[in-house]
Design an enzyme around this catalytic site. Structure first.
Site, PDB file in Angstrom:
ATOM      1  N   HIS A 197      -3.055  11.117   1.233  1.00 35.33           N
ATOM      2  CA  HIS A 197      -2.518  10.799   2.555  1.00 35.33           C
ATOM      3  C   HIS A 197      -1.930  12.081   3.157  1.00 35.33           C
ATOM      4  CE1 HIS A 197      -0.866   7.342   5.162  1.00 35.33           C
ATOM      5  NE2 HIS A 197      -0.613   8.467   5.816  1.00 35.33           N
ATOM      6  N   TRP A 227       5.728  12.593  10.703  1.00 35.57           N
ATOM      7  CA  TRP A 227       4.964  13.820  10.842  1.00 35.57           C
ATOM      8  C   TRP A 227       5.558  14.773  11.874  1.00 35.57           C
ATOM      9  CZ3 TRP A 227       2.708  13.754   6.480  1.00 35.57           C
ATOM     10  CH2 TRP A 227       2.227  12.550   5.940  1.00 35.57           C
ATOM     11  N   ASN A 263      -6.840   8.705   3.523  1.00 33.49           N
ATOM     12  CA  ASN A 263      -6.262   8.037   4.675  1.00 33.49           C
ATOM     13  C   ASN A 263      -6.568   8.844   5.925  1.00 33.49           C
ATOM     14  OD1 ASN A 263      -4.194   6.059   5.933  1.00 33.49           O
ATOM     15  ND2 ASN A 263      -3.492   8.073   6.625  1.00 33.49           N
ATOM     16  N   GLU A 264      -7.192   8.196   6.890  1.00 31.09           N
ATOM     17  CA  GLU A 264      -7.464   8.757   8.208  1.00 31.09           C
ATOM     18  C   GLU A 264      -8.090  10.151   8.150  1.00 31.09           C
ATOM     19  OE1 GLU A 264      -4.071   8.423  10.781  1.00 31.09           O
ATOM     20  OE2 GLU A 264      -4.085   6.238  10.710  1.00 31.09           O
ATOM     21  N   PHE A 301       8.603   3.274  13.190  1.00 33.05           N
ATOM     22  CA  PHE A 301       7.565   2.250  13.057  1.00 33.05           C
ATOM     23  C   PHE A 301       7.969   1.131  12.104  1.00 33.05           C
ATOM     24  CE2 PHE A 301       4.993   5.527  14.934  1.00 33.05           C
ATOM     25  CZ  PHE A 301       3.891   4.903  15.497  1.00 33.05           C
ATOM     26  N   GLU A 308      -3.551  -0.225   8.162  1.00 31.71           N
ATOM     27  CA  GLU A 308      -2.343   0.051   8.954  1.00 31.71           C
ATOM     28  C   GLU A 308      -2.450  -0.642  10.300  1.00 31.71           C
ATOM     29  OE1 GLU A 308      -1.302   4.160   9.556  1.00 31.71           O
ATOM     30  OE2 GLU A 308      -1.648   4.692   7.452  1.00 31.71           O
ATOM     31  N   TYR A 336      -4.234   0.901  15.987  1.00 32.06           N
ATOM     32  CA  TYR A 336      -2.997   0.841  16.762  1.00 32.06           C
ATOM     33  C   TYR A 336      -3.214   0.524  18.241  1.00 32.06           C
ATOM     34  CZ  TYR A 336      -0.661   2.899  12.731  1.00 32.06           C
ATOM     35  OH  TYR A 336      -0.149   3.111  11.464  1.00 32.06           O
ATOM     36  N   ARG A 393       0.851  -1.194   0.000  1.00 32.59           N
ATOM     37  CA  ARG A 393       0.000   0.000   0.000  1.00 32.59           C
ATOM     38  C   ARG A 393       0.884   1.240   0.000  1.00 32.59           C
ATOM     39  NH1 ARG A 393      -2.751   2.882   4.916  1.00 32.59           N
ATOM     40  NH2 ARG A 393      -3.985   4.459   3.792  1.00 32.59           N
ATOM     41  N   ASN A 450      -7.337   1.573  10.021  1.00 34.09           N
ATOM     42  CA  ASN A 450      -6.004   1.782  10.601  1.00 34.09           C
ATOM     43  C   ASN A 450      -6.152   1.645  12.112  1.00 34.09           C
ATOM     44  OD1 ASN A 450      -5.403   2.490   7.984  1.00 34.09           O
ATOM     45  ND2 ASN A 450      -4.594   4.517   8.462  1.00 34.09           N
TER      46      ASN A 450
END
Length: 600
Positions: free
Chosen positions: A155, A532, A200-201, A540, A475, A412, A109, A410
């Site tokens: 994104h 970011w 994305n998000e 990661f 993700e 976490y 991706r 996504n």
């Protein structure tokens, strides 16, 4: 004699290294207990990245600045880091795809850089041929390495010119410009990409970028800006879905199969064959032709000297109807979206805590998911945000409802939720239970605790509430503590990350075994990258990137080897077939450009 001794020493050193590697791999943990081999074989396992986080080449090949270039150059990133070079995948993608292939990765991706494709951003502005050429080469290289591409259209890296023009996602003009951008991608790359994510998000885009203003473009607009952003984003998504599935492509009037599938098959030479005749089943060859059964060898002979590269299944569509073929018809593709969510567990069994957890999920996930599945915002959100939440027209609601072929998640971490007996809209999140015990170990990221069971509970919630046709885990990953300050040899022994993946994948498999419709999973991330606001201080990756090295050397971590051994190598293939045509051919040479500077 001395020369022979040196040769012998080299051989012995190589043998010792091989033994050490074998011993290390053999000492990796077993596969998660709830992930039987058959389930792992039937699931697609891959890795993910995003353009601004890995590409670099920020001012090369006709690319103009994004809001993240502007934001990072203004000094808002930790350690004054920028994405100017990042992992330099702009130049290093051939070696990255080679590494993916070595690890058995068959699904990848990635995201497009809007401002590399359309430097001026908006509808009616020129398409950048250098940007098209770069992504053609990137995609073809993926396919040459038997890696199936999954594309994210947006994104977070909005062209700065559109932020300046109408405040980005706050402006209504964004919708038409986004759909135009998506159309350019479908036209140029849709022959090789079957899986698309529009955004994305969205929560991050609208809350952190336009609500709080802590992410680029860094202009806080409060709740009103946050919800206006979400409203425009959802309408842009729905119109893009409609474009992909319903809008006939005028280019397919008098079309050849080449127009429809980027091959070289003139219609006239295929007699009365349908796309299904030409594209379904097994491969048979006649002359220099590749065909797919049920077109017989004898029928293929009628086509003489015709070449067919990767025609997809167009199920009983006769040639005469090519003037109404959509992008979806031409690629048998899908459009979805990638939503992020933290699972919320009630702090206690008190009704206010249960209500707070439910409202928190509706406020954060339902804000975007409910309109896509049901055509409108959750009733709880409409009540609590009634003064700032826009409303959909009946036509917009109809367009939104069902406008996704799969739901990307996504995921976490999870938290506890505490409610209020006096305010139904109050949701307080906590990381400790009523006894002060942590919900899970803390990662390097302050917002991320390791809570494997929350993955299972979130997936069961999504399946129960929305019953999506397909769920893709777009993700999932973790930042290991203090990894940025470790040596390479220390960082690649990432037991923290190995244990994270083992625990989360265990609960993912449990959810699948109970009917949750996940068939594809992407680990975040393929390699360490620009994280970011945190720059390069949080890692990661399942592959280490040495940002102090001029070559930005990649080294696979134990987590990468664990995933490779138990998931990537045994999972379902990419289904990419032979190389698909379109754009530049796969190459082992990288685009010529300036040598990467030392990372800031």
């Amino acid at each position: 004699m001395a020369h022979r001794r040196l040769q012998l020493a080299a051989v012995l050193a190589l043998a010792a290294f091989a033994v050490a590697q074998a011993r290390q791999i053999s000492h990796l943990p077993d596969a998660p207990a709830m992930c039987p081999l058959e389930m792992r074989k039937n699931t697609r396992w891959g890795v993910a990245t995003a353009s601004y986080q890995v590409e670099g080449g920020w001012n090369l090949g006709g690319r103009t600045p994004s809001v993240w270039d502007t934001f990072s150059h203004a000094g808002f990133i930790k350690n004054n880091d920028t994405g100017d070079v990042a992992c330099d995948m702009y130049h290093k993608y051939p070696q990255d795809f080679k590494l993916m292939r070595e690890l058995g990765i068959k699904h990848y991706r990635f995201s497009f850089s809007w401002n590399r494709i359309l430097p001026q951003g908006g509808k009616g502005t020129p398409v950048n041929p250098e940007g098209i050429a770069f992504y053609n080469s990137l995609i073809n290289e993926m396919i040459a390495n038997n890696i199936r591409p999954y594309a994210t259209i947006f994104h977070w890296d909005l062209p700065q010119v559109l932020q300046d023009k109408y405040q980005g996602l706050i402006g209504e003009e964004f919708i038409a410009d986004f759909v135009n951008y998506a159309n350019v991608l479908f036209e140029n790359f849709g022959d090789r990409i079957r899986d698309w994510m529009t955004f994305n998000e969205p929560w991050v885009t609208c809350v952190l970028q336009y609500g709080q203003g802590v992410f680029a473009p860094g202009i806080p607009m409060g709740d009103e800006g946050m919800y206006k952003c979400g409203h425009n984003l959802l309408k842009a998504h729905a119109k893009t879905y409609e474009l992909y599935h319903k809008a006939p492509q005028a280019k397919l009037d008098n079309a050849t199969f080449a127009d429809a599938a980027r091959g070289k098959v003139p219609q006239a030479k295929l007699d009365n064959a349908t796309f299904a005749d030409a594209a379904r089943g097994k491969v048979g060859i006649a002359h220099n032709i590749e065909y797919l059964e049920p077109l017989t060898h004898a029928a293929a002979l009628k086509a003489n000297n015709v070449t067919c590269y990767f025609l997809l299944e167009f199920l009983q569509v006769p040639q005469a109807k090519l003037d109404n073929v959509t992008f979806a018809d031409a690629a048998r593709g899908k459009v979805g979206i990638a939503l992020n969510i933290e699972y919320l567990e009630p702090l206690t069994e008190a009704k206010e805590d249960v209500a707070a957890a439910n409202y928190g999920l509706e406020k954060n996930l339902g804000w975007f998911a409910d309109p896509l599945f049901f055509g409108d915002y959750p009733a709880s959100l409409k009540s609590c945000a009634k003064d700032v939440l826009p409303s959909f027209t009946a036509e917009e609601s109809k367009l939104l409802k069902g406008s996704l072929d799969f739901l990307g998640i996504n995921f976490y971490t999870g938290k506890f939720a505490k409610g209020s007996t006096t305010d139904k809209c109050s949701v307080e999140t906590r990381e400790q239970d009523v006894n002060g015990k942590d919900i899970g170990p803390l990662a390097e990221s302050s917002w991320l605790r390791v809570v494997p069971w929350s993955f299972y509970k979130l997936l069961k919630y999504v399946q129960s509430r929305y019953d999506p046709k397909q769920i893709i885990i777009t993700e999932n990953g973790v930042s290991a503590p203090k990894e940025d300050s470790m040596s390479v040899q220390q960082a690649i022994r990432d037991d923290f990350r190995v244990n994270y993946y083992k625990g989360y994948l265990d609960y993912l498999c449990k959810a699948i075994s109970e009917g949750v419709k996940v068939n594809t999973y992407f680990a975040w991330s393929f390699m360490d990258n620009f994280e970011w606001r945190e720059g390069y201080s949080q890692r990661f990756g399942i592959n280490h990137v040495d940002f102090d090295s001029p070559e930005l050397t990649r080294t696979t971590k134990d987590s990468g080897k664990f995933l490779s051994k138990h998931f990537f190598r045994v999972g379902r293939g990419g289904g990419v077939g032979a190389r698909r045509p379109g754009g530049r051919q796969p190459t082992k040479e990288t685009p010529k450009a300036a040598k990467p500077a030392k990372q800031q």
